[in-house]
Design a protein around this motif. Structure first.
Motif, short mmCIF file in Angstrom:
data_model
loop_
_atom_site.label_atom_id
_atom_site.label_comp_id
_atom_site.label_asym_id
_atom_site.label_seq_id
_atom_site.Cartn_x
_atom_site.Cartn_y
_atom_site.Cartn_z
N ILE A 182 0.88 -1.16 0.00
CA ILE A 182 0.00 0.00 0.00
C ILE A 182 0.91 1.21 0.00
CG2 ILE A 182 -0.17 -0.04 2.53
CD1 ILE A 182 -2.94 1.19 2.30
N ALA A 183 0.56 2.25 -0.75
CA ALA A 183 1.42 3.43 -0.88
C ALA A 183 0.56 4.68 -0.95
CB ALA A 183 2.31 3.32 -2.11
N GLY A 184 1.12 5.79 -0.53
CA GLY A 184 0.42 7.07 -0.62
C GLY A 184 0.69 7.93 0.59
N ARG A 185 -0.07 9.03 0.69
CA ARG A 185 0.06 9.91 1.85
C ARG A 185 -0.28 9.15 3.12
NH1 ARG A 185 -2.51 13.36 -1.72
NH2 ARG A 185 -4.52 12.79 -0.83
N TYR A 186 0.35 9.56 4.22
CA TYR A 186 0.09 8.89 5.50
C TYR A 186 -1.21 9.43 6.08
CZ TYR A 186 1.45 6.24 9.65
OH TYR A 186 1.51 5.32 10.67
N VAL A 233 4.26 -11.09 2.26
CA VAL A 233 5.06 -9.98 2.79
C VAL A 233 4.40 -8.69 2.32
CG1 VAL A 233 7.30 -8.83 2.82
CG2 VAL A 233 7.19 -11.33 2.81
N VAL A 234 4.03 -7.85 3.28
CA VAL A 234 3.27 -6.63 2.98
C VAL A 234 4.13 -5.40 3.27
CG1 VAL A 234 1.15 -5.36 3.40
CG2 VAL A 234 1.17 -7.86 3.62
N PHE A 235 4.22 -4.51 2.29
CA PHE A 235 4.98 -3.26 2.43
C PHE A 235 4.02 -2.09 2.59
CE2 PHE A 235 7.79 -6.13 0.19
CZ PHE A 235 9.04 -5.86 0.70
N PHE A 236 4.28 -1.26 3.59
CA PHE A 236 3.56 0.00 3.75
C PHE A 236 4.51 1.13 3.33
CE2 PHE A 236 1.08 -2.85 6.22
CZ PHE A 236 -0.19 -2.30 6.34
N ILE A 237 4.29 1.70 2.16
CA ILE A 237 5.14 2.79 1.66
C ILE A 237 4.40 4.10 1.93
CG2 ILE A 237 6.51 3.65 -0.26
CD1 ILE A 237 7.19 0.79 0.52
N MET A 238 4.54 4.62 3.14
CA MET A 238 3.79 5.80 3.55
C MET A 238 4.72 6.72 4.33
SD MET A 238 0.19 3.95 4.62
CE MET A 238 -0.92 5.27 4.14
N PRO A 239 5.14 7.84 3.75
CA PRO A 239 6.13 8.72 4.40
C PRO A 239 5.65 9.25 5.74
CG PRO A 239 5.87 9.27 2.07
CD PRO A 239 4.78 8.30 2.40
N ALA A 240 6.54 9.17 6.71
CA ALA A 240 6.26 9.67 8.07
C ALA A 240 7.54 10.28 8.62
CB ALA A 240 5.75 8.54 8.96
N LYS A 241 7.46 10.86 9.82
CA LYS A 241 8.63 11.51 10.43
C LYS A 241 9.56 10.45 11.01
CE LYS A 241 6.23 15.80 11.60
NZ LYS A 241 5.82 16.73 12.68
N THR A 242 10.80 10.47 10.55
CA THR A 242 11.83 9.54 11.04
C THR A 242 13.11 10.31 11.31
OG1 THR A 242 12.71 9.03 8.83
CG2 THR A 242 10.85 7.70 9.61
N ASN A 243 14.03 9.67 12.04
CA ASN A 243 15.32 10.34 12.25
C ASN A 243 16.50 9.57 11.65
OD1 ASN A 243 15.71 8.24 14.09
ND2 ASN A 243 15.18 9.51 15.87
N ASN A 244 16.27 8.32 11.20
CA ASN A 244 17.35 7.60 10.52
C ASN A 244 16.86 6.19 10.19
OD1 ASN A 244 19.86 7.07 9.44
ND2 ASN A 244 20.93 8.07 11.13
N PHE A 245 17.73 5.46 9.47
CA PHE A 245 17.43 4.06 9.20
C PHE A 245 17.51 3.25 10.48
CE2 PHE A 245 19.15 5.38 5.00
CZ PHE A 245 18.04 5.08 4.23
N ASN A 246 16.74 2.18 10.54
CA ASN A 246 16.80 1.25 11.64
C ASN A 246 18.11 0.47 11.56
OD1 ASN A 246 16.42 -1.33 13.06
ND2 ASN A 246 14.32 -0.62 13.36
N VAL A 247 18.88 0.44 12.65
CA VAL A 247 20.19 -0.22 12.65
C VAL A 247 20.05 -1.70 12.31
CG1 VAL A 247 22.17 -0.87 14.08
CG2 VAL A 247 21.18 1.42 14.27
#
Length: 703
Positions: free
Chosen positions: A328-332, A363-377
């Motif tokens: 699923i993709a689009g605005r959050y 396997v389900v991908f959620f492509i929805m931009p949100a506030k993050t501070n970095n990649f998950n280690v």
């Protein structure tokens, strides 16, 4: 009276339904005004960008786009040049002399349309005066703290000024101005208040208040006629924006919207019934090889599989060849985009697959931009481990291959116990130990800033989809737009879509829905709803949408729980398909792409332009009849061959993807079915001819 060549537009039933006179484009100028010209914000950018080529083919140098100037966009997307049209050139020069900053050039997209861009900040000193002009025109005031509305006032005032300069020096041409969304609406309001001699069209792609109400989890569509519009807008502190939008709607000669469902909404929210519904299209590119899109699916699926290998290292106990990729993709917008019902249905799908002991993994991908501070280690580590294992396997393979090669040259069969020495075994054991992990694979690829309150993550915690070994449904939240330069998933959005098996977009509020439309054009099945413009469009045009890979969830006439169950059944049925059934379905999905081609859907815009000219200049333009193009009476017929999905069967568990029905070859003939669909497409409307007055360039429409 200006008259042009007669143009007969046929409906999808193959019978003439709409006959008008072709516009004399040589005697007209068309200006299309939108905040998203060269400025990507949302779906309107896609509408303008993809429609440009078809419009330029029809209008040539008499077509102009008007938008805001942003330095970075200008540097990367626009080639500056001098206006060829004398009237436009004079208008640009006049405004620049009077303290404005107006840029002109060609937008570097397909069709290369002319663009007129206004520097908003450069003219901000006029803001107070222009607020007074707006108040005098329609008694709408804008609060000083609403910066976006203030920017739109500056943009609209500059647009109206520019159109006045153009019309003041027009001698033998008429002007059509097409405004998109409330952001461009002030230009329309001021143009009509100043009685400029222009024909105006206003298109709403989503009503402002409708989006706010749906985001508040209100039963919107069942209470359309019960809302106190002014009260609702005031409580959300958008009353001035709502007034601007409604004033633009009522000032326009022609009011259009993008779908039937939005037309119903607009009639209640904005108190005017749209004159024309103008569905959104895409530039459809056909491959010279018929099944090239199937090859691309296999190529990009392999790249997604590589990512999954790294993300699930240490827990990769499922068969990637029997793994389906959904997204699923689009605005959050958690509720508007249907992420809430999707997650709930995934929980139920996981239960069904586990209960029936299915060997299929989802396997389900959620492509929805949100506030993050970095990649998950942990996610980065997974990709590093995968690459390390790949390098180790290659080094051992080369060493093994050299020993095998030397032995064969000597005419010997190598001793397999001695071909790998102790060092090789040590390296492989260390590689295996490196894949061990104590934690579960992460459900998100980034560190979320609002982790504890994030709606998707909170729902995942509630339903318990933590990517454990026993789960048949795995979830990955990717809160960032996809990019080919990403260190995690280096793929563009188009590549990613082509590599997936199913796009799921169970939106509650979706005036059109470009995401399922893009899936269709790429030959990827998708889930949509009867509350999206795209879903309604497909229901109207296709007798059995599911057979063509368009699953339409009923979110209008069913309860949320029933809609969730229906979506679960769609997903479960998709999981039960064999590999061959999925291939058949993708072939059918791709054949629907001609329905979404701008060369067909652009005719609805042609009708709107005819209508606005006949209303703005009734003594000079005449249109008969006034009924818009219709598709009533035609639907893609139900395929007569093997159904693509076993959802109608009573089998209680998913069949293996390796199992094939022996009778399928007799019941399905790809070439015959494709030819029938081509006839159905070509008989109703022609996609080939280039509009009158525009020569086809060498190599056009060839891929």
């Amino acid at each position: 009276m200006l008259r042009g060549r007669s143009l007969s537009v046929t409906s999808l039933s193959g019978l003439p339904q709409w006959e008008v006179e072709e516009l004399p484009v040589q005697d007209l100028l068309l200006f299309e005004v939108a905040w998203e010209v060269t400025n990507k914000v949302g779906g309107i950018y896609t509408v303008i960008q993809t429609k440009a080529r078809t419009t330029v083919d029809e209008w040539g140098d008499n077509y102009f786009l008007i938008g805001p100037y942003f330095e970075q966009n200008m540097k990367t997307q626009v080639e500056q040049c001098e206006p060829v049209n004398y009237t436009v050139k004079r208008a640009v020069e006049t405004m620049n002399k009077h303290g404005c900053q107006v840029r002109f050039g060609r937008w570097l997209i397909e069709g290369s349309p002319y663009v007129v861009l206004f520097d908003i900040g450069y003219s901000a000193w006029n803001l107070d005066r222009w607020k007074g002009d707006l108040w005098e025109a329609c008694s709408v005031g804008i609060p000083y703290h609403d910066r976006e509305a203030n920017d739109m006032l500056i943009f609209g005032s500059l647009t109206a000024w520019f159109l006045k300069e153009v019309t003041d020096h027009m001698e033998d041409k008429h002007v059509i101005a097409h405004f998109h969304e409330w952001q461009a609406g002030i230009g329309l309001i001021l143009s009509r208040a100043r009685k400029l001699p222009i024909a105006t069209i206003f298109t709403t792609h989503a009503t402002l208040l409708g989006r706010y109400l749906c985001a508040a989890n209100i039963d919107f569509y069942n209470h359309l006629d019960k809302f106190d519009i002014d009260k609702e807008a005031g409580e959300r502190q958008i009353y001035h924006r709502y007034c601007m939008e409604r004033a633009a709607v009522h000032c326009a000669h022609v009011f259009t919207t993008v779908s039937e469902i939005t037309a119903i909404e607009a009639e209640h929210m904005l108190r005017r019934k749209p004159d024309v519904v103008t569905p959104n299209g895409l530039n459809v590119k056909k491959f010279s090889a018929v099944h090239e899109f199937q090859n691309l699916h296999a190529t990009y699926k392999a790249r997604i599989q590589d990512f999954v290998r790294g993300h699930f290292y240490g827990h990769l106990d499922f068969d990637l060849e029997k793994t389906l990729f959904l997204f699923i993709a689009g605005r959050y917008e958690f509720s508007n985009k249907g992420a809430d019902i999707f997650l709930e249905s995934l929980s139920r799908l996981n239960f069904l697959l586990r209960m029936h002991k299915s060997d299929v993994t989802v396997v389900v991908f959620f492509i929805m931009p949100a506030k993050t501070n970095n990649f998950n280690v942990e996610t980065l580590k997974g990709q590093a481990v995968r690459k390390q294992l790949w390098d180790t396997a290659h080094s051992v393979k080369e060493k093994f291959g050299k020993k095998l090669y030397d032995a064969l040259l000597r005419g010997e069969i190598p001793d397999m116990h001695n071909i790998l020495d102790r060092d090789d075994l040590t390296i492989m054991k260390r590689a295996i130990f490196s894949t061990q992990r104590q934690s579960l694979p992460p459900v998100t690829t980034h560190n979320m800033i609002d982790d504890s309150t994030d709606p998707i993550l909170s729902t995942i915690r509630r339903i318990g989809l933590f990517n454990s070994r026993t789960d048949r449904v795995k979830v990955i939240l990717h809160p960032e737009f996809l990019s080919s330069t990403s260190p995690l998933l280096p793929m563009d959005y188009e590549e990613f879509v082509r590599g997936c098996h199913l796009g799921v977009f169970p939106s509650y509020y979706e005036p059109w829905g470009y995401t399922p439309a893009e899936c269709t054009v790429m030959g990827i099945p998708s889930v949509t709803t009867n509350l999206s413009g795209f879903g309604c469009f497909m229901q109207e045009h296709v007798a059995d949408p599911t057979a063509y890979g368009i699953y339409i969830v009923d979110r209008r006439f069913r309860s949320p729980d029933d809609s969730c169950n229906q979506l679960t059944q769609f997903l479960y049925g998709f999981c039960k398909q064999s590999r061959r059934q999925r291939i058949i379905q993708r072939n059918r999905t791709e054949r629907l792409s001609d329905l979404l081609d701008w060369r067909y859907l652009g005719r609805y815009y042609q009708h709107a332009r005819h209508l606005t000219l006949s209303r703005a200049f009734p003594d000079k333009f005449h249109m008969e009849p006034t009924t818009p193009p219709t598709t009533e009476g035609f639907k893609y017929p139900r395929p007569s061959s093997v159904p693509p999905s076993p959802t109608g069967s009573q089998v209680s568990s998913p069949q293996s993807s390796d199992v094939e029905d022996e009778d399928e070859d007799e019941r399905y003939n790809e070439e015959e079915e494709a030819e029938r669909d081509r006839i159905n497409i070509k008989s109703p409307f022609s996609l080939g001819p280039v509009p009158h007055g525009k020569k086809k360039l060498h190599g056009e429409y060839k891929n």
